[in-house]
Write an enzyme that holds these catalytic residues in place. Structure first.
Site, PDB file in Angstrom:
ATOM      1  N   CYS A 125     -16.622  62.901  17.487  1.00  0.00           N
ATOM      2  CA  CYS A 125     -15.266  62.367  17.373  1.00  0.00           C
ATOM      3  C   CYS A 125     -14.405  62.745  18.574  1.00  0.00           C
ATOM      4  CB  CYS A 125     -14.600  62.876  16.100  1.00  0.00           C
ATOM      5  SG  CYS A 125     -15.331  62.242  14.577  1.00  0.00           S
ATOM      6  N   ASN A 126     -14.651  63.925  19.128  1.00  0.00           N
ATOM      7  CA  ASN A 126     -13.766  64.444  20.166  1.00  0.00           C
ATOM      8  C   ASN A 126     -14.363  64.477  21.561  1.00  0.00           C
ATOM      9  OD1 ASN A 126     -11.596  64.971  18.433  1.00  0.00           O
ATOM     10  ND2 ASN A 126     -12.575  66.852  17.740  1.00  0.00           N
ATOM     11  N   GLU A 189     -14.410  75.926  15.431  1.00  0.00           N
ATOM     12  CA  GLU A 189     -14.912  75.045  14.379  1.00  0.00           C
ATOM     13  C   GLU A 189     -16.438  74.987  14.432  1.00  0.00           C
ATOM     14  OE1 GLU A 189     -16.257  71.817  14.606  1.00  0.00           O
ATOM     15  OE2 GLU A 189     -15.905  71.203  16.688  1.00  0.00           O
ATOM     16  N   GLN A 191     -18.611  72.544  13.159  1.00  0.00           N
ATOM     17  CA  GLN A 191     -19.331  71.273  13.151  1.00  0.00           C
ATOM     18  C   GLN A 191     -19.995  70.981  14.499  1.00  0.00           C
ATOM     19  OE1 GLN A 191     -16.953  67.981  11.833  1.00  0.00           O
ATOM     20  NE2 GLN A 191     -18.721  66.652  11.500  1.00  0.00           N
ATOM     21  N   LYS A 273     -19.465  63.350   5.809  1.00  0.00           N
ATOM     22  CA  LYS A 273     -19.255  64.783   6.008  1.00  0.00           C
ATOM     23  C   LYS A 273     -17.782  65.120   6.199  1.00  0.00           C
ATOM     24  CE  LYS A 273     -22.266  66.808   8.536  1.00  0.00           C
ATOM     25  NZ  LYS A 273     -23.081  67.267   9.691  1.00  0.00           N
ATOM     26  N   MET A 274     -17.050  64.269   6.944  1.00  0.00           N
ATOM     27  CA  MET A 274     -15.629  64.530   7.182  1.00  0.00           C
ATOM     28  C   MET A 274     -14.844  64.496   5.867  1.00  0.00           C
ATOM     29  SD  MET A 274     -15.329  64.963  10.495  1.00  0.00           S
ATOM     30  CE  MET A 274     -13.805  64.438  11.245  1.00  0.00           C
TER      31      MET A 274
END
Length: 516
Positions: A125-126, A189, A191, A273-274
């Site tokens: 995502c990032n 984090e 993930q 998952k999010m």
């Protein structure tokens, strides 16, 4: 008796061959493991006309183990080209996003350019990053950039304004920080470590493109990430993108919706998952009821079982707009490539100018169009709007970040030391070839004296000669394989090359080719 005399003669000849004297163990010194203090900076100038090598059949030929080893010994350095939330807006990131199922095919496309030896894609995502190795860094950089430009349908000039490029030790250090959670939007984090691990696992699959160097680098990064989380407090009380989204919506609920967060009606679009992480953090804040909208019922039902204290209402996508109309806050976290909600769709479904509505989009590519903010009483946020939460989280973790970087430096140094040890492979090969030449030459000189020996006796002499060579080379080759500082390794290689006249052999070969 005749055989033994021949062996004794051969032994003395092998030990005294010109230029082939066993070095004393005192010749070499070991030094402590260090990281090079002046990492190579990658040139940013690139050619756009990088040639593409055509493939035979459906894909690139599978390289043999020997070919991979040879490639690893030809000065392969690790490089990374990418963009992240720190360097590029979500509008650019989503154009390059690649689903995990397609990471290997994208890596194979990069290998097919002919400029890249090994490749692995990491798309989250990032961030979107391509890790690769190559012998010609400039040519490979141009090939990667052109590939990304074609894939995203963006001109190279615009792409280069958003991407970063790192080479050699800088690329290694970057990946270590990524796996350790220090380069994440939310420091610590967890993930991202799972995602780097998946990147490594894909790279070593049958259709993966991670060779000896890149696979080892990714494996080292995973190991470093695990160590950081087990030996420091970087992940204790840590938040993820999902929890940051919850914190953001809680912080702005009164301002945007004029009601307490505890009274807001919540909905989530997506059940991956999010969403599970969202429910985890919402449940910790006393969540009692939420609506999940998904394409099928299976995943939401599994989530409902995991959170028995939360009433989960499950709806299918056909009911999306009814759910949005009844909710105060809607989180979106699906893998859809097109907008699920935008200005036109809100107005089309009669949601323009009604009650206040907050949309929190944590998906990349985005699920919610930015034009939703043009609709009266609607506010939309995406992952780039989490800055306030991020700043507070980073400030709380300064001490842990320092401790984590110390551990990452150790892991980075270990990998760089291993990588530098590969530079000894050509010298080891040259040593073996040189020694075998001496052995063969001396055997030929003695051929007349040994001509009376039968085949079994000659085989014994042959084995003995090889054994003498192996014994003589064991010390130098063992020392070459040891991990030491880059400067020490280079000095040892130079010393051995001079001692065994390896450069003379190379120069003679080149001069011979010129005469031909």
């Amino acid at each position: 008796m005749k055989l033994s005399s021949g062996i004794i003669l051969l032994s003395s000849i092998m030990m005294s061959a010109s230029g082939f004297v066993a070095p004393s163990s005192s010749t070499f010194t070991s030094s402590s493991l260090q990281v090079a203090t002046n990492p190579t900076a990658m040139e940013s100038e690139m050619d756009e006309g990088t040639p593409v090598v055509a493939l035979n059949g459906a894909g690139r030929p599978k390289r043999t183990r020997q070919e991979r080893l040879e490639a690893a010994s030809k000065g392969l350095e690790a490089h990374v080209v990418g963009l992240s939330i720190h360097h590029a807006s979500v509008e650019v990131r989503e154009k390059l996003a690649i689903a995990e199922a397609d990471w290997n095919s994208a890596s194979a496309d990069l290998i097919a350019t002919g400029s890249i030896a090994e490749a692995a894609v990491l798309s989250t995502c990032n961030r979107f990053e391509v890790y690769y190795t190559a012998t010609d860094a400039r040519e490979a950089m141009a090939a990667v950039t052109q590939y990304l430009s074609n894939r995203a349908q963006l001109p190279v000039s615009l792409l280069r304004q958003n991407i970063f490029m790192l080479s050699s030790d800088d690329a290694v250090w970057h990946l270590m920080r990524v796996a350790g959670g220090l380069d994440s939007l939310i420091v610590g984090e967890g993930q991202i470590l799972s995602q780097v691990r998946q990147c490594h696992l894909h790279s070593i699959e049958e259709d993966g493109s991670g060779g000896k160097v890149l696979s080892r680098l990714l494996q080292s990064a995973v190991q470093a990430g695990k160590r950081v989380r087990s030996e420091t407090a970087i992940s204790k009380g840590s938040v993820s993108i999902s929890s940051a989204a919850v914190e953001l919506s809680e912080m702005l609920c009164s301002q945007d919706l004029q009601l307490p967060f505890s009274e807001a009606r919540l909905a989530v679009v997506g059940a991956g998952k999010m969403t599970r992480l969202l429910l985890t953090h919402l449940a910790s804040r006393g969540l009692e009821q939420i609506t999940i909208v998904n394409r099928s019922r299976k995943s939401p039902e599994e989530l409902a079982e995991q959170f028995p204290d939360v009433q989960v209402d499950i709806k299918l996508m056909d009911d999306l707009w009814d759910v949005v109309a009844n909710a105060d806050i809607v989180y979106t976290a699906t893998s859809a490539v097109d907008y699920l909600v935008d200005k036109g769709l809100l107005e089309e479904n009669g949601l323009g100018g009604g009650k206040p509505l907050m949309l929190v989009d944590i998906a990349v590519p985005r699920n919610v169009g930015t034009d939703c903010n043009e609709v009266p009483n609607v506010v939309a946020y995406n992952v780039d709007d989490l800055k306030a939460v991020v700043a507070r989280n980073t400030a709380m973790r300064q001490k842990e970040m320092i401790e984590a970087e110390t551990l990452l430096e150790e892991e980075s140094a270990a990998f760089c030391g291993w990588r530098e040890s590969l530079s000894a492979i050509p010298t080891i090969n040259q040593l073996q070839e040189r020694a075998n030449e001496f052995r063969t030459e001396e055997l030929k000189k003695c051929s007349r004296k040994l001509g009376h020996l039968n085949d079994n006796e000659m085989e014994a002499v042959e084995r003995l000669s090889r054994g003498i060579v192996n014994k003589l080379l064991h010390g130098p080759m063992t020392h070459l394989r040891k991990t030491e500082s880059i400067e020490g390794k280079q000095a040892t290689l130079k010393e051995l090359s001079a001692m065994f006249r390896l450069d003379e052999k190379d120069n003679a070969g080149r001069n011979g080719r010129r005469r031909n």
